[in-house]
Each structure stands twice: as C-alpha cells, then as structure tokens.
Design a protein around this motif. Structure first.
Motif, short mmCIF file in Angstrom:
data_model
loop_
_atom_site.label_atom_id
_atom_site.label_comp_id
_atom_site.label_asym_id
_atom_site.label_seq_id
_atom_site.Cartn_x
_atom_site.Cartn_y
_atom_site.Cartn_z
N LEU A 73 0.77 -0.98 -0.09
CA LEU A 73 0.11 0.03 -0.09
C LEU A 73 0.84 1.11 0.16
N LEU A 74 1.97 1.19 0.55
CA LEU A 74 2.90 2.52 0.76
C LEU A 74 3.42 2.54 -0.69
N ARG A 75 3.87 1.50 -1.35
CA ARG A 75 4.31 1.55 -2.49
C ARG A 75 3.50 2.08 -3.79
N LEU A 76 2.20 1.67 -3.41
CA LEU A 76 0.97 2.24 -4.35
C LEU A 76 0.69 3.82 -4.08
N LEU A 77 1.06 3.95 -2.87
CA LEU A 77 0.66 5.39 -2.38
C LEU A 77 1.47 6.15 -3.08
N VAL A 78 2.94 5.87 -2.85
CA VAL A 78 4.02 6.62 -3.61
C VAL A 78 4.11 6.75 -4.83
N ASN A 79 3.73 5.73 -5.54
CA ASN A 79 3.88 5.67 -7.22
C ASN A 79 2.49 6.78 -7.56
N ASN A 80 1.27 6.62 -6.90
CA ASN A 80 0.21 7.54 -7.00
C ASN A 80 0.80 9.06 -6.75
N SER A 81 1.48 9.25 -6.10
CA SER A 81 2.06 10.54 -5.69
C SER A 81 3.05 11.14 -6.56
N ILE A 82 3.90 10.24 -7.20
CA ILE A 82 4.93 10.60 -8.10
C ILE A 82 4.15 11.01 -9.30
N LYS A 83 3.11 10.30 -9.59
CA LYS A 83 2.42 10.63 -10.81
C LYS A 83 1.59 11.92 -10.69
N LYS A 84 1.24 12.30 -9.67
CA LYS A 84 0.75 13.80 -9.35
C LYS A 84 1.77 14.89 -9.43
N MET A 85 2.99 14.44 -9.45
CA MET A 85 4.03 15.42 -9.49
C MET A 85 4.21 16.25 -10.90
N LYS A 86 3.75 15.62 -11.88
CA LYS A 86 3.87 16.42 -13.32
C LYS A 86 3.05 17.60 -13.11
N GLY A 87 3.92 18.50 -13.62
CA GLY A 87 3.25 19.89 -13.77
C GLY A 87 3.84 20.69 -12.43
N LYS A 88 4.22 20.11 -11.32
CA LYS A 88 4.72 20.79 -10.28
C LYS A 88 5.71 21.75 -10.20
N ASP A 89 6.00 22.52 -9.69
CA ASP A 89 7.16 23.38 -9.55
C ASP A 89 8.44 22.34 -9.03
N TRP A 90 9.68 22.73 -9.60
CA TRP A 90 10.58 22.03 -9.31
C TRP A 90 11.04 21.91 -7.77
N LYS A 91 10.90 22.93 -7.07
CA LYS A 91 10.90 22.99 -5.60
C LYS A 91 10.03 21.88 -4.80
N VAL A 92 8.83 21.86 -5.31
CA VAL A 92 8.00 20.94 -4.71
C VAL A 92 8.35 19.53 -4.94
N LYS A 93 8.87 19.04 -6.09
CA LYS A 93 9.44 18.00 -6.68
C LYS A 93 10.62 17.31 -5.52
N VAL A 94 11.52 18.72 -5.60
CA VAL A 94 12.60 18.31 -4.66
C VAL A 94 12.28 18.13 -3.15
N LEU A 95 11.36 18.97 -2.60
CA LEU A 95 10.93 18.64 -1.38
C LEU A 95 10.41 17.44 -1.16
N PHE A 96 9.45 16.94 -2.03
CA PHE A 96 8.97 15.45 -1.94
C PHE A 96 9.79 14.55 -1.91
N PHE A 97 10.85 14.49 -2.90
CA PHE A 97 11.94 13.29 -2.93
C PHE A 97 12.74 13.42 -1.64
N THR A 98 13.01 14.73 -1.31
CA THR A 98 13.84 14.81 0.02
C THR A 98 13.19 14.08 1.21
#
Length: 127
Positions: free
Chosen positions: A45-70
């Motif tokens: 379930l955690l893997r599915l949640l993370v994969n879904n969150s990564i899909k939602k990262m499209k179009g987000k600012d690069w700072k949000v992406k860096v914060l998410f992966f950090t």
C-alpha cells in the motif's frame, strides 16, 4: 484479468498454507510469518501511495518535487537501513527465508488486490 486473479489467489493460498502449517504444528516461526505478511501488505500500500504521488508530480514546480523526494528519501532510507541491519541481519537464518517469502507474498497479494478492488469500485460507480 484472469492471470492477475490467479496470481493473487496463488499468493494468498501459499501464504495461508505457510501460516496454517506454522500454527498447526506450533512452529516457532509462526509469529514472524504473521508479522512479515502484515508488513508486506502495508509495504504494498505504501508503494502504491508513493507511485500515485509521483504521478501527481507532473506539472508541479521543481521545488515541490525536490521537497517531496527529500522527505521520501529522508524517511525511507533510514527506515530501510534500520530494517536491514536490526531485523534481517539479526534474525535467525532458519527464519529468514520463510519471513522474506511471506513479505513478498503479502506485497504481491495486496498490489493485485488493490488493483482488483479499484476496478470493481469503478465499474460499480459507472453502473
């Protein structure tokens, strides 16, 4: 869809067989099997949640992406390191194979079950 259902059923049957055998024969590994199966379900379930969150990262600012992966790596890597060194490496080697097999079976089952349930819910909402 039938292949997924077959694999999901086989994973569940093997897990239930291993758990049933351990409990019926009162083997010492029974609690490890139960715990690792539960961990497999949660990790899927955690893997599915993370994969879904990564899909939602499209179009987000690069700072949000860096914060998410950090944050993701900040929590994930220390936990993975702790689990490997404190749990797996310190386990009795006789329990390791069965426990890891239950972890994998839990992950396979929950991943396929989630997809099956999601499809069923969508078809029920459309009808």
């Amino acid at each position: 869809m039938k292949k997924k259902m077959a694999v999901m059923g086989i994973a569940l049957l093997v897990a239930l067989y291993m758990l049933g055998k351990a409990f019926l024969l009162n083997e010492e590994i029974k609690m490890f099997l139960l715990i690792f199966f539960g961990n497999g379900l949660v990790l899927a379930l955690l893997r599915l949640l993370v994969n879904n969150s990564i899909k939602k990262m499209k179009g987000k600012d690069w700072k949000v992406k860096v914060l998410f992966f950090t944050v993701l790596l900040g929590f994930g890597l220390p936990f993975q390191s702790w689990f490997r060194t404190e749990i797996l490496f310190k386990m009795d080697s006789a329990y390791l194979a069965g426990s890891v097999a239950m972890l994998v079976l839990g992950m396979v089952f929950m991943t396929l079950f989630y997809g099956f349930a999601k499809t069923k819910i969508r078809t029920m909402q459309l009808a």
